[in-house]
Design a protein around this motif. Structure first.
Motif: not given
Ligand SMILES: Nc1nc2c(ncn2[C@@H]2O[C@H](COP(=O)(O)OP(=O)(O)OP(=O)(O)O)[C@@H](O)[C@H]2O)c(=O)[nH]1
Ligand SMILES: [Mg+2]
Length: 296
Positions: A126-136, A199-205
């Motif tokens: 498996s994979l966990m793919l991290f994406i931070n909305p602040r650094t897109l 897929v993990i959208i981090s900094a979801w706050d």
């Protein structure tokens, strides 16, 4: 014949994500939740890992509301923990490395994978793919750019000006979604498929506290579709090789301040700071993506 309830399955997961995508913050908060038993999480840890020093350092940063240090490019921390699913008693070993985002950036830029990385992905399921909305690095629609021009004359002036001030294109300027699709594509022949991608959208706050009412109400899957349509469509088109699900996770619970984190630290249990969104359901259980990855 019934399966023995304690059959131990080893889940090897590769954590993937560009610099500052939230990988290390996730690990610090995850370790606190499974080890402290503070909240009723889907998984708890049963056998402590051999090397707790690294995990405990990340956890104490989480408890002190301190930003995690950037992971160094040549640093690969392989983490192995044994978790128990609370509801079924099923055991699973979860193996995942904390890799530096620069490792992935350099794979994209130099078109090279190390032997160690190929070995790691060929062993993972498996994979966990991290994406931070602040650094897109976002995409711009041609229609939106056209809207900036009023008439032909003005357009010509802008094109002339751009030609003289244009910066040279480098791979670092590439949109996040293009890089992420490429990072998945380049390992496609090395991984055993089907290989699930959480897929993990981090900094979801930052999304939940957005001032834009349309954004606040988006589910993590809808957010991905809107902000990274190429990645979302790639995952959908390749759903047989890469079944995927999108989660919104705030591993900090909010923005850390250098001086005053009393609001975040004011929670009775630090785990209650966490925001985890799975479709429309919001909880503090950061182990939820694992449940989805582990389920057959
Ligand atoms: N607001 C907010 N910021 C977060 C959250 N999680 C991480 N961040 C911020 O995102 C940045 C990167 O976090 P890291 O966990 O170090 O990211 P990483 O993917 O390990 O980064 P590299 O080690 O460089 O690959 C830091 O500035 C964090 O403070 C969160 O839940 N909320
Ligand atoms: Mg890191």
């Amino acid at each position: 014949m019934d399966q023995p309830i304690n059959k131990n399955i080893t889940n090897r997961c590769t954590f993937m994500g560009l610099p500052s995508s939230g990988k290390t913050s996730f690990i610090g908060a995850f370790w606190h939740v499974v080890e402290s038993g503070e909240i009723n999480s889907t998984f708890t840890v049963t056998v402590p890992p051999g090397d707790r020093e690294y995990l405990n350092k990340l956890r104490s940063n989480f408890l002190d509301c301190k930003v995690q240090e950037r992971t160094k490019i040549d640093f690969v921390k392989k983490i192995e923990i044994e978790v128990t699913e609370q509801s079924s008693g099923k055991l699973a070993t979860f193996v995942f490395p904390d890799l530096s985002g620069e490792t992935f950036e350099s794979q994209f830029e130099y078109r090279k994978l190390t032997g160690d990385y190929i070995e790691q992905v060929s062993e993972c399921n498996s994979l966990m793919l991290f994406i931070n909305p602040r650094t897109l690095k976002k995409s711009y629609l041609i229609s939106a750019l056209n809207g900036m021009f009023e008439d032909g004359e003005e357009q010509e002036a802008i094109v002339l000006e751009t030609a003289t001030t244009a910066t040279r294109w480098t791979p670092k300027l590439c949109q996040t979604q293009v890089v992420l699709v490429d990072l998945i594509q380049i390992i496609k022949n090395n991984v055993h498929t089907p290989c699930k991608i959480g897929v993990i959208i981090s900094a979801w706050d930052t999304i939940k506290q957005s001032l834009d009412p349309d954004e606040v109400n988006l589910s993590p899957g809808e957010w991905l579709k809107k902000e990274l349509p190429l990645l979302s469509q790639y995952l959908f088109a390749n759903r047989e090789s890469f079944p995927s699900k999108v989660f919104g996770i705030s591993a900090q619970g909010g923005e850390y301040s250098e001086n005053d984190n009393t609001e975040l630290q004011g929670k009775l249990k630090p785990s209650e700071r966490l925001i985890v969104q799975d479709d429309d359901v919001i909880s503090h259980d950061i182990t939820i993506p694992l449940k989805w990855l582990f389920d057959e």
